[in-house]
Design a protein around this motif. Structure first.
Motif, short mmCIF file in Angstrom:
data_model
loop_
_atom_site.label_atom_id
_atom_site.label_comp_id
_atom_site.label_asym_id
_atom_site.label_seq_id
_atom_site.Cartn_x
_atom_site.Cartn_y
_atom_site.Cartn_z
N ASP A 191 17.80 -6.40 2.82
CA ASP A 191 17.17 -5.03 2.73
C ASP A 191 17.33 -4.27 4.09
O ASP A 191 16.49 -4.14 4.90
N LYS B 90 20.45 -11.59 -1.37
CA LYS B 90 20.00 -10.78 -2.28
C LYS B 90 20.30 -9.45 -1.83
O LYS B 90 20.01 -9.09 -0.61
N ARG C 165 5.33 -15.73 2.41
CA ARG C 165 5.04 -15.63 3.72
C ARG C 165 4.69 -16.98 4.29
O ARG C 165 3.62 -17.56 3.93
N ARG D 73 11.57 -9.96 5.19
CA ARG D 73 11.09 -9.46 6.30
C ARG D 73 10.88 -10.58 7.65
O ARG D 73 11.02 -10.49 8.44
O1 C5P Z 1 8.41 -8.69 1.61
P1 C5P Z 1 9.90 -9.14 1.85
O2 C5P Z 1 10.82 -8.62 2.84
O3 C5P Z 1 9.82 -10.80 1.97
O4 C5P Z 1 10.57 -8.85 0.41
C1 C5P Z 1 11.54 -9.51 -0.23
C2 C5P Z 1 11.71 -8.97 -1.68
O5 C5P Z 1 10.65 -8.90 -2.43
C3 C5P Z 1 12.07 -7.43 -1.60
O6 C5P Z 1 13.46 -7.14 -1.50
C4 C5P Z 1 11.35 -6.79 -2.88
O7 C5P Z 1 12.52 -6.82 -3.65
C5 C5P Z 1 10.25 -7.98 -3.07
N1 C5P Z 1 9.18 -7.30 -2.80
C6 C5P Z 1 8.10 -7.40 -3.78
N2 C5P Z 1 6.67 -7.00 -3.54
C7 C5P Z 1 6.45 -6.60 -2.50
C8 C5P Z 1 7.48 -6.17 -1.18
C9 C5P Z 1 8.82 -6.77 -1.73
O8 C5P Z 1 8.38 -8.12 -4.73
N3 C5P Z 1 5.31 -5.92 -2.32
#
Ligand code: C5P
Length: 230
Positions: free
Chosen positions: A13, A35, A179, A209
């Motif tokens: 991302d 991804k 996480r 992230r």
């Molecule tokens: O939070 P993180 O960066 O690990 O997110 C990885 C993926 O999870 C994102 O690309 C998004 O598609 C998804 N996501 C989600 N719900 C959230 C934030 C991110 O499903 N609140």
């Protein structure tokens, strides 16, 4: 036997091809699945998909398609031509749209269905005319999704158990909202550790992230793999 690292998919991302390829280069020793979602695809298009595939890595193209059946089918065909391993569609597009997608995909590509976005609440559902709980809506969409030939689901880690109980091993489950204990939850509200998600039965865990925003992304991956092997 599948290596546990093969179950981790890193979400690229980021805004540019340079940043994405720098991450792939840093992580490709341990990670073989990435991804590409709306941000990066909108910025860089199929070129970034080809560039990541050219490194030998696999790609989950997370475009969450939702349109008339013919348009979705043609987009799935294009993704098949690109050679991605996994693509997402919104199951709320209905059985005909889902069937169009699963019929159009290459035989070695998985079509995963999104049930209810993790950002949606019961209030969001009410707003769009659905008077039911999130969990019931997830199961409703998953049932007709599976009947229309979808290969699996994108789910919140908390939905793994009910989906596995309903569909057994014939479907793949990819989860996000992961996480490690040491990572900042950010905007993830209902998260789970990588180990808990795999123990609950996830086939793939998508992590963004905690790895990509880490000062040393490769160290973050090493730490996660270490936690999973102990
Ligand atoms: O939070 P993180 O960066 O690990 O997110 C990885 C993926 O999870 C994102 O690309 C998004 O598609 C998804 N996501 C989600 N719900 C959230 C934030 C991110 O499903 N609140």
């Amino acid at each position: 036997m599948t290596n546990v690292a093969d179950k981790i998919i890193v979400a690229l991302d980021v805004a540019t091809k340079e940043k994405a390829l720098a991450l792939v280069k840093q992580l490709q020793h341990d990670i073989s699945f990435f991804k590409i979602g709306l941000q990066l695809y909108t910025a860089e298009g199929p070129e970034i998909v080809r560039a990541v595939l050219a490194t030998g890595a696999k790609i989950w193209l997370d475009l969450k398609l939702y349109d008339i059946p013919n348009t979705v089918a043609r987009a799935v065909e294009s993704a098949s031509t690109l050679g991605v391993q996994m693509i997402t569609i919104h199951l709320s597009g209905g059985s005909e749209m889902i069937r169009a997608a699963t019929t159009a995909r290459a035989s070695n590509m998985l079509v995963l269905g999104v049930t209810v976005l993790t950002s949606s609440t019961e209030q969001t559902l009410r707003e769009i005319g659905i008077n039911d709980t999130v969990e019931n809506q997830v199961i409703r969409l998953a049932r007709f999704g599976a009947a229309a030939g979808v290969d699996g689901f994108v789910a919140s880690p908390h939905e793994i158990k009910i989906l596995r109980a309903e569909f057994g091993d014939r479907i793949k489950i990819a989860v996000q909202g992961i996480r490690p204990n040491w990572a900042d939850p950010g905007d993830q509200k209902r998260f789970m550790t990588p180990r808990d998600a795999l123990e609950a039965g996830a086939d793939y865990i998508g992590i963004g992230r905690p790895i990509t925003k880490h000062a040393q992304p490769r160290e973050a991956v090493a730490k996660i793999l270490d936690e999973l092997s102990n």
